[in-house]
Write an enzyme that holds these catalytic residues in place. Structure first.
Site, PDB file in Angstrom:
ATOM      1  N   PHE A   1       0.810  -1.222   0.000  1.00 22.03           N
ATOM      2  CA  PHE A   1       0.000   0.000   0.000  1.00 22.03           C
ATOM      3  C   PHE A   1       0.844   1.274   0.000  1.00 22.03           C
ATOM      4  CE2 PHE A   1      -0.597   2.886   3.593  1.00 22.03           C
ATOM      5  CZ  PHE A   1       0.265   2.361   4.534  1.00 22.03           C
ATOM      6  N   LYS A   2       2.135   1.174   0.361  1.00 28.60           N
ATOM      7  CA  LYS A   2       2.960   2.384   0.376  1.00 28.60           C
ATOM      8  C   LYS A   2       3.093   3.006  -1.015  1.00 28.60           C
ATOM      9  CE  LYS A   2       5.280   1.428   4.677  1.00 28.60           C
ATOM     10  NZ  LYS A   2       4.533   0.184   4.981  1.00 28.60           N
ATOM     11  N   ASP A   3       2.846   2.193  -2.053  1.00 23.98           N
ATOM     12  CA  ASP A   3       2.826   2.734  -3.412  1.00 23.98           C
ATOM     13  C   ASP A   3       1.776   3.828  -3.581  1.00 23.98           C
ATOM     14  OD1 ASP A   3       4.825   1.098  -4.483  1.00 23.98           O
ATOM     15  OD2 ASP A   3       3.409  -0.512  -4.923  1.00 23.98           O
TER      16      ASP A   3
ATOM     17  N   LEU B   1       3.697   6.827  -2.149  1.00 17.61           N
ATOM     18  CA  LEU B   1       5.046   7.102  -2.655  1.00 17.61           C
ATOM     19  C   LEU B   1       5.091   7.268  -4.176  1.00 17.61           C
ATOM     20  CD1 LEU B   1       7.207   5.067  -0.181  1.00 17.61           C
ATOM     21  CD2 LEU B   1       7.444   7.494  -0.713  1.00 17.61           C
TER      22      LEU B   1
END
Ligand SMILES: *Cc1c(COP(=O)(O)O)cnc(C)c1O
Length: 494
Positions: free
Chosen positions: A110-112, A115
């Site tokens: 989920f950091k995509d 970021l």
């Protein structure tokens, strides 16, 4: 409405562009919007918005010093075909449960979601403030963040990204993801040491005034892309509103009907974005905060005391292995009636004594939260239960959230429709997912396990994994922790 930002520890207003560039305030506090904008377009109208259009609408409400064109440019560059699912953040209905799949981005976690847009927000902020320096992102990673930062910043003009990872402290797939990273502006180095060594060494570089001055003279500015940056938090609000609209579109709920949201939580960034969505007017009943065995947050919500004085546990949901959840400071600010002095005092207690207790008034403000945790055994069991009942495959982090949701249901009998936030692809953690499903994994490497898991569950292997298996290794440097500065100098040619 113009939205300014102020620190949680000292009231002094700055613009969103300034907050994005600074990341953290000089007083050590985090930036928060001085008030919450509201969702002022009816849901019936928002139903026709796709993910990008909705992002533009929400981001404009928070970054009011950006022009429409600037926001649009950032959003459309971020959420393009790097994401393999057209809707960017699809909601899967599995029996009576709903999973918000946030893992269809380039690094399968989920950091995509944040970021992939942060680099563009940073660059635009610099342009607005006439900062000409090249932004150098410097990160130490235990796995997920480093790769997501590399993908986000790769080939973004005016930026460079340097990642240090513990040479023997990340999973084989995570390592391969990083050392095959393309992009002329990327630099990846293994460290002969553990994550703490890497983290400490990087922190020292950030605090090294002389070195920063040298970089400045060469036109470079260090930045961290850390999860406390407001430019990472705000884009995460969008998928909660989006998932609500999906439920509405599919007639799972009626307009105005409340839902619950269950989030596997580490640094408290993801669930805080859901809280922000609620503050903006999204009908959310309970926010279910799920911890693993590092259950500091769970104790906090249940007892009103935050206590990090306990053993750090290495679990099978490693992205949640954390004892100090930085973003919780923002929640403290909001539940204390925006009392920066109180927050400052609590944070000082945390750093002096490793713990603090909130007063009754603050505790009363926590009633929209419920919290529970899962042990590793319970996490394995959740993966197995879901798969046996529905043939749906979840990763270890998502399983923790599911377990906490089951606890909530049992404790309250609440039948409100609930979205479980799915933060990583099961193929990122093939060994533990195989173990949960009792697939024999001895003597097989992680890539073998990916194939085995895919065949067993009948789920296609994501391209982001099959691609890296045969990709050339680009980054081969390994250094001692004392040599970090030398490595940075080499790459930046300073
Ligand atoms: C980072 C991460 C989390 C924790 O999210 P926070 O915003 O830090 O609470 C959960 N799951 C996965 C897979 C992650 O990478």
């Amino acid at each position: 409405m113009r939205i300014a930002y102020t620190s949680t520890r000292c009231k002094k207003e700055i613009t969103s562009a300034e907050a994005i560039i600074k990341g953290i305030a000089d007083d050590g506090g985090l930036y928060i919007p001085i008030e919450f904008p509201t969702i002022d377009i009816p849901f019936s109208e928002l139903l026709s918005y796709d993910y990008k259009k909705l992002s533009v609408y929400i981001l404009k409400k928070y970054f009011t010093d950006f022009t429409d064109e600037e926001i649009k440019d950032c959003v459309y560059k971020a959420y393009d075909n790097k994401f393999t699912n057209d809707s960017i953040a699809p909601v899967a209905k599995i029996d009576e449960n709903f999973f918000l799949e946030l893992y269809h981005g380039p690094t399968l976690a989920f950091k995509d979601m944040a970021l992939s847009i942060l680099p563009h927000l940073l660059k635009t902020s610099c342009r607005k403030l006439k900062i000409k320096d090249e932004i150098v992102i410097l990160t130490a990673t235990s796995g997920d963040t480093g790769k997501a930062a590399l993908e986000g910043f790769a080939d973004v003009e005016g930026t460079k990204v340097i990642v240090f990872f513990p040479e023997n402290g990340v999973s084989p797939i995570q390592k391969r993801q990083m050392i095959t990273q393309e992009g002329k502006n990327t630099y990846v180095v293994g460290i002969d040491g553990n994550f703490d060594d890497a983290q400490k060494a990087v922190k020292e570089i950030f605090n090294d005034k002389e070195f920063n001055k040298l970089l400045e003279d060469k036109g470079c500015m260090l930045s961290s892309a850390n999860s406390i940056n407001i430019g990472r938090l705000v884009p995460q609000i969008v998928y909660y509103i989006y998932s609500y609209l999906c439920m509405l579109k599919n007639r799972e709920i009626k307009e105005g009907e409340s839902i619950n949201i269950a989030v596997p939580t580490g640094n408290f960034g993801n669930i805080l974005a859901a809280y922000y969505a609620k503050k903006m007017g999204l009908p959310i009943n309970k926010l279910i905060c799920a911890s693993n065995e590092n259950n500091v947050l769970c104790d906090f919500f249940n007892e009103g005391r935050y206590n990090k004085n306990r053993d750090f546990k290495v679990t099978i949901s490693p992205s949640m292995d954390i004892l100090v959840s930085s973003n919780l400071e923002r929640l403290l600010y909001h539940i204390s009636n925006e009392n920066e002095k109180k927050v400052d005092r609590l944070m000082r207690e945390l750093s002096d004594k490793g713990q603090y207790i909130i007063d009754k008034d603050m505790k009363n403000e926590l009633d929209s939260f419920y919290s529970s945790f899962a042990s590793d055994e319970e996490t394995y069991k959740a993966i197995r239960d879901i798969f046996e009942d529905t043939s749906y495959l979840v990763d270890t982090h998502t399983a923790v959230a599911y377990k906490a949701y089951m606890d909530y249901k049992q404790a309250t009998g609440d039948n409100t429709k609930t979205i479980v936030v799915s933060t990583a692809s099961p193929f990122k953690f093939p060994r533990d997912v195989c173990k949960a499903l009792k697939i024999d994994s001895d003597e097989l490497d992680d890539f073998d396990l990916v194939y085995k898991l895919s065949a067993f569950a009948g789920v296609k292997i994501p391209n982001a994994i099959s691609n890296i298996e045969n990709k050339d290794i680009i980054h081969t440097n390994v250094c001692k922790k004392e040599e970090i500065k030398k490595e940075i100098k080499n790459f930046l040619k300073v």
